[in-house]
Design a protein around this motif. Structure first.
Motif: not given
Length: 361
Positions: A214-228
């Motif tokens: 899940x941690x890996x998925x979140x890192x991958x997801x943030x490549x395409x969406x902004x985060x604070x």
């Protein structure tokens, strides 16, 4: 096991199951509507849209780039064999087999399912005009893939940080219960590990691995969406806690393989160890709490006992058959090692609180 199936098992008890259903419904509606407007076959495009919905935008884009050429391979093979052999069992067999074979050879495994569905579905629906049928199916496949990718990217972006945080709380609780159960088996009941203990240990091992995915998925997801920055800071904090939990679980693994045949602890030592274990269990269940002075004093006494036990065991080293670490030494080492990790968790928690206080000023 297919990577996508593993991911869905990780998410099956989380809110992302509901979000995936919403994404699927939206993808089906958009795909069907576009097919009606373009006068293309609806059913096939909708099937492609359904089976290509992914939990993350990253996976949707990566797998989309693989599924498209794979689907073209399946469609091309289906039309070729239908042209030569007609709609016969041999056509289905050759189309399915060679589609899977080529996907494997070309490293398009993530697209093998879509490619096979494309190949098999086209055979029965094609009577003549094989080239036009190929182009039509390629168009519907492309449409389904594009719509599912669009939906995955823009609608309900996946956020795994909250899921990871909740899983960490549950895993710390389970790890605490496992530690207490195993020490009671060793010290109180004087026996080897039970099936229940071994099952609990293996279960936690698997759950920790899923959390890291899940941690890996979140890192991958943030490549395409902004985060604070706050989201990133909270995520890194949970990842660090998970890493520390893995260390604790590793140390507990040492206790799973040992057993006590004879009583090796005196009553006073046993009482001290069980008392320390109880406070360790409480800290594991509430890892953000401060370590008490009573617990630190108990750890200090166990540390002295640990080194004293090592010195006393040196006399056995001259024997031909001996263990470098006695069961008592292993137990003490595990408890002290877990305490070291708990101190690190306390340190990062205090650091995080101090940082939040500075930002609030």
């Amino acid at each position: 096991m297919n990577k996508g199936l593993i991911k869905m098992k990780v998410l099956k008890k989380s809110k992302f199951v509901g979000e995936r259903m919403i994404k699927t419904a939206v993808a089906v509606f958009i795909t069907a509507h576009l097919c009606y407007l373009l006068e293309l076959p609806v059913a096939f495009a909708v099937i492609i849209a359904i089976v290509t919905i992914e939990p993350t935008a990253s996976d949707s884009i990566k797998k989309g780039l693989i599924r498209f050429p794979a689907a073209l391979i399946g469609a091309g093979l289906a039309m070729t064999f239908t042209y030569f052999f007609g709609q016969t069992p041999l056509t289905y067999t050759l189309s399915g087999f060679l589609t899977l074979f080529l996907c494997h050879k070309l490293k398009l495994q993530d697209g093998a399912l879509i490619a096979t569905i494309t190949a098999v579905a086209m055979i029965q629906l094609t009577q003549d005009h094989f080239l036009l049928s190929f182009l039509e199916r390629a168009g519907t496949t492309t449409l389904g893939l594009l719509v599912s990718t669009f939906v995955n990217f823009f609608i309900l972006p996946a956020k795994f940080s909250g899921v990871i945080s909740k899983r960490n709380e549950q895993l710390f609780e389970k790890t605490a219960n496992l530690l207490q159960m195993r020490v009671e088996e060793l010290i109180v009941e004087q026996k080897g590990h039970s099936k229940q203990t071994e099952k609990a240990y293996r279960h936690i091992t698997g759950e920790i691995a899923k959390s890291f995915r899940l941690c890996d998925y979140q890192r991958e997801e943030w490549k395409y969406h902004r985060h604070s920055r706050k989201e990133l800071r909270e995520f890194l904090y949970e990842v660090k806690k998970l890493e520390y939990l893995q260390q604790i679980h590793y140390h507990i693994g040492h206790l799973i393989s040992v057993s006590i045949r004879d009583k090796v602890l005196s009553c006073s030592d046993q009482e001290l160890l069980l008392s320390t274990i109880q406070s360790t269990v409480r800290l594991l269940k509430h890892p953000t709490e401060m370590i008490t002075t009573e617990h630190i004093e108990s750890i200090r006494e166990l540390d002295e006992h640990f080194w004293r036990t090592n010195e006393e065991s040196e006399s056995s080293l001259m024997q031909k058959y001996h263990h470098h670490f006695s069961v008592e030494t292993v137990i003490l080492f595990v408890v002290l090692s877990i305490h070291d990790v708990l101190e690190e968790i306390e340190r990062i928690h205090q650091h995080g609180q101090a940082h939040e206080e500075e930002l609030a000023k």
